[in-house]
Design an enzyme around this catalytic site. Sequence first.
Site, PDB file in Angstrom:
ATOM      1  N   GLU A 267       0.790  -1.235   0.000  1.00  0.00           N
ATOM      2  CA  GLU A 267       0.000   0.000   0.000  1.00  0.00           C
ATOM      3  C   GLU A 267       0.821   1.284   0.000  1.00  0.00           C
ATOM      4  O   GLU A 267       0.355   2.303   0.516  1.00  0.00           O
ATOM      5  CB  GLU A 267      -0.918  -0.012   1.225  1.00  0.00           C
ATOM      6  CG  GLU A 267      -0.198   0.133   2.584  1.00  0.00           C
ATOM      7  CD  GLU A 267       0.074  -1.161   3.317  1.00  0.00           C
ATOM      8  OE1 GLU A 267       0.135  -2.213   2.653  1.00  0.00           O
ATOM      9  OE2 GLU A 267       0.242  -1.133   4.550  1.00  0.00           O
ATOM     10  N   GLU A 301      -5.600  -2.670  -0.390  1.00  0.00           N
ATOM     11  CA  GLU A 301      -4.450  -1.753  -0.452  1.00  0.00           C
ATOM     12  C   GLU A 301      -4.936  -0.312  -0.505  1.00  0.00           C
ATOM     13  O   GLU A 301      -4.362   0.565   0.127  1.00  0.00           O
ATOM     14  CB  GLU A 301      -3.553  -2.070  -1.652  1.00  0.00           C
ATOM     15  CG  GLU A 301      -3.067  -3.514  -1.742  1.00  0.00           C
ATOM     16  CD  GLU A 301      -2.394  -4.032  -0.474  1.00  0.00           C
ATOM     17  OE1 GLU A 301      -1.838  -3.226   0.284  1.00  0.00           O
ATOM     18  OE2 GLU A 301      -2.456  -5.264  -0.232  1.00  0.00           O
TER      19      GLU A 301
END
Length: 876
Positions: A267, A301
Amino acid sequence: MAEPQAIYLSDYRPPAYHVDKTELTFDLDPQATRVRARLHVTRHPESEAQAALTLHGHGLTTERIAIDGQALLESEYRIEADQLIIDQVPETFVLDTEVIIDPTSNTALEGLYVSGPMFCTQCEPEGFRRITWYPDRPDVMAVFTTTVIGDRQRQPVLLSNGNPIERGELPDGRHFVTWEDPHPKPAYLFALVAGSLECVRDSFTTMSGREVALELWVEAQNLEKTDWAMASLKRAMKWDEEAYGREYDLDLFMIVAVDDFNMGAMENKGLNIFNSAAVLANPQTTTDATFQRIEGIVAHEYFHNWSGNRVTCRDWFQLALKEGFTVFRDQSFSSSINSAPVKRIEDAALMRTLQFAEDAGPTAHPVRPDHFIEISNFYTLTIYEKGAEIVRMLSHLLGEETFRRGSDLYFERFDGQAVRVEDFVETMAEVSGEDLTQFMRWYAQAGTPQLTARSDYDAEKRRFTLTIAQQTPPTPGQEHKQPQHVPVRMGLMAADGQPVELIINGESHGTDTVLHLREAEQQWVFENVDAGAVPSLLRGFSAPVRLEYPWSRDELSHLMRFDEDGFNRWDATQRLALIAIEEMMAAHQRNELMALDARLIEAFRYLLREPTDDRAVLAEMLRLPSEAWIAEQQRRVDIDAIHGARRAAIEQLADNLFPEFESVYHANQQSEAYAPTPEQMASRSLKNVALSYLVANGEVEALNMARAQYEADDNMTDVRAALTLLAHSDRADLGDPAIRAFGERWAHDSLVMDQWFATQVTRPQADALERVRFLMDHPAFSIKNPNRVRALIGAFTQQNRVNFHRLDGEGYRLLADVVIELNRLNPEIAARMIVPLTRYHRLDEKRQALMRGELERIRAENLSRNVFEVVEKALA
Ligand SMILES: [Zn+2]
C-alpha cells in the site's frame, strides 16, 4: 555466528531523533545504484541531550557521511551490526549520506531490486534499510522528496510516491523525475518503480468534487488485463467514501504490476505495488475466484491509505492495528458486492482450517505478539484474519452506527500519527461507553478458545436451558488463559422449521440474538419453548472459536434445511458430513468396507432437488469438508484414512445421486457472454461442483462432459475446472493430452502457467511428487520467483496432503531441499514455505520422526533469522 536474538515489545522506546524531511536521489544502475539521502533531523524534546544518532542499514556500500555539509571522519562514526552510530550530533542538523547498492543481486526482494525489465521496491516491514541509512521504524514519519534518474531508453518511466513536480533531461541519454509526497510517512511506505511500462488511465471524482487521476502501469503484453483492477479500484474508492467517509488525498493514485513479489501487494502512499497475480485479469486467463481475490486486494491496499498510511503503527508489534482493521474493511466491501454468506463461509473456512492450525501449532502467537526475532515471519493468518475477526466482533458489539462514530474519531484524532492497538480499542470504548478491558484479551492471548455447549429441556415448564463453557488451550509461552468475551449469535429452530421467539427473563429478543459469554461457564434460560427446538449457535461465525455441541444427525439435517442463517446452514452440512466421514475413517482403519451414511445421501438429495434461492451458498454446501478441516477435528491425524474416506464419500454420493447432479449441471449452463457477476459466478460454481461429482462416478459419459467443457474453451473458470478433473482422473489418455495442450497454449503467460503447475501437482495419484521434481526443471519454473514457488511447491505441500505426507519421507525431503535453497535466496519465502513441515505434532510417530529429521537437517545450515526462528519453534 551468534544466534539471532528476540526483540521485545516491553523494550520499546520512542525515537531519540525525528526526521522532518527526507530528500532522496537515486541514480539507477542495475548493479550499482547510487543513493544520496539528505535527512533533516531534530532531536526529540524528551530524549537526552547527548543521545547518539542510530540509523539502520543492510548491505550498503557507504561512500560519504556528512553533517551540515561537513564530511565525517572515520573516527566520528561507527558501523556495527547493521547500524550506523554517530555519538556527537547537534540538536538540529542535516545529515547527508551516499551509498551504493546492487539491485540485481537482491534475490530477497526487499528494498530496491530488479524484476524482469524494471526496478521496483518493497520496504515493509524493514526493506528501506537496504536502500539507505535511515531510522527504519514506523514511528519516524517524514515528508519525502524523491528524484529518480534513469536511462531514457531502458527506464522511460520513473515513479515514486506523491505527485511529480519536476522532470528533465540529463547528459548521456539520462533523464530524471522528481516526486513530492506532502503527507508525512514512515519509510516502509516508500516506493520507487522504473522501467519500460505502459499506462492505462482513468479518473475518479471524490465526494468533495476533486478529480483524482488513476494510473495502472503494466508491461505492454499485459494491457489486456487491466480493466478489472481499474473497475475494482473505482468501486473501492466509492465504497470507502460511503461506508467510512474516507476520501482520497492526493491528485494521483497509481498501481504497478510486478512479476517478482513476495507478498500480494503493498500500500505505498500513492504508488501501490502489486504482485502481477493480484492485479492482472481477463476471462480467458483468470478464474472467478481470482477475479474476486483481485477485487478484494485492490480494495484492501486502497483502504490502507487511511487505515495504515494516514494512521500507522507505532511499532511492528502493532501490525494487526492496520491489517486487522483493513482486512475487516475489505471483507465488508467484498460482501457488499458478492454473496455475503459465501464470503463469510470462505473467510470462516480459512480461519477454521489454517488459522486454527497456526493457533494450535508451534508458531502460535497473539494477535499482538510481545516478542519476535524476525518481523517478516509475523505476516500471518493470526495477525490478518484473526485480527479482522476481532474488529468484526467489536463492530457487532458496538453496532454499526457506533462503530462508524468510533472509526471517524479514530481517524480524526490520530491522523498523521503512529499509534497502538490500545488507541483504536480505547476510542471505540469512549464512543460506546462499553468496558472493553476483557475484550482486549483477544489481542493478548494466543490459541483458539474452545466452546463446549449443552442444553437441557424442561417439558413441564417449557424451558430450554443452554449452558456454554469456554477454555483456551495453552500455547508456547502462555500456559494459563483467562476467559474471553465471546459474542455468540444464536437462535432456536422449532420442530416445524419455524424460528422460535427468544424470551429470557420475560423479555423478548426476537428470533436472533447475541449471548455474551464472559465467564468460564454461563447459562441462559429460554422460556415458552416447545419440545424439539434445535439451537443454531455461533451464527455467521460470530467469534473465532471452536464450538462443540452434541447435535444429532437429525438435528443437523433440520438446521441444514431450515436455519435462517446461511452460514449455519452450511456449517450444519459440514458437520453432518464430518460425522459420516469419520465413521468411514474408522472403517478404513479396520480395513472394512466404507459405507456412506444414508442420511447424508438423503440430505444431499434434498439440497439438489429443492435448491434454495442462493445458488452460491448451495454450491458451498455441496462441497464436502476439506481434508485440512477434517484433520483439524482429529486428536490423532490419520492422513490416509482422511483421504480415503473423503474420496469414498464423494464416489458414493456420485453413485447415488448421478441424475440429480446431472440435472444441476445442465440447469446451470450459461448462454450469455462471460462476466464476473455474482449471478454468473454462482451458476459456474454450482455447475462445476456437480461436474466434479459426475466425474467421480467414473462413467465415461461424465469424463466426456468434462472434456467437452474443456474443449469449449469458454472461460478460464470452466476450463480450469474441467482440466483439473481430467488431470486428476485415472484416465491418462484424457488427462495427459489436455495438460500438454494447455501447457503449449499458455507457455507465454506465466500466471496461467502457475495454474498449470498447481493443477498437476495436486493430483491425488501416487506420481504427484515425481511430477513436482520433473516440473522444477521446466523452463517456465524459477525458484527465484515467489509465484512459481507457491504454484509448484506450495500447492503440492499444502493441498496434496496424501502425497506430501508419503510414508517414504520423500515429500518432506523435497520441501527441506527447497527451503535450504530458498534460505540463501529469499529468506522471507523460505520461512513461509517451511510451515507444513512444522505441523507434525498430531501425526503418527513414523511421520513425526521423518519430519523432525528434515527440520534438524535444515537447522544444521547457516540460517537466516527468518528460517531460524521458525525451525527453533518447531523443534522446541
Ligand atoms: Zn494490508
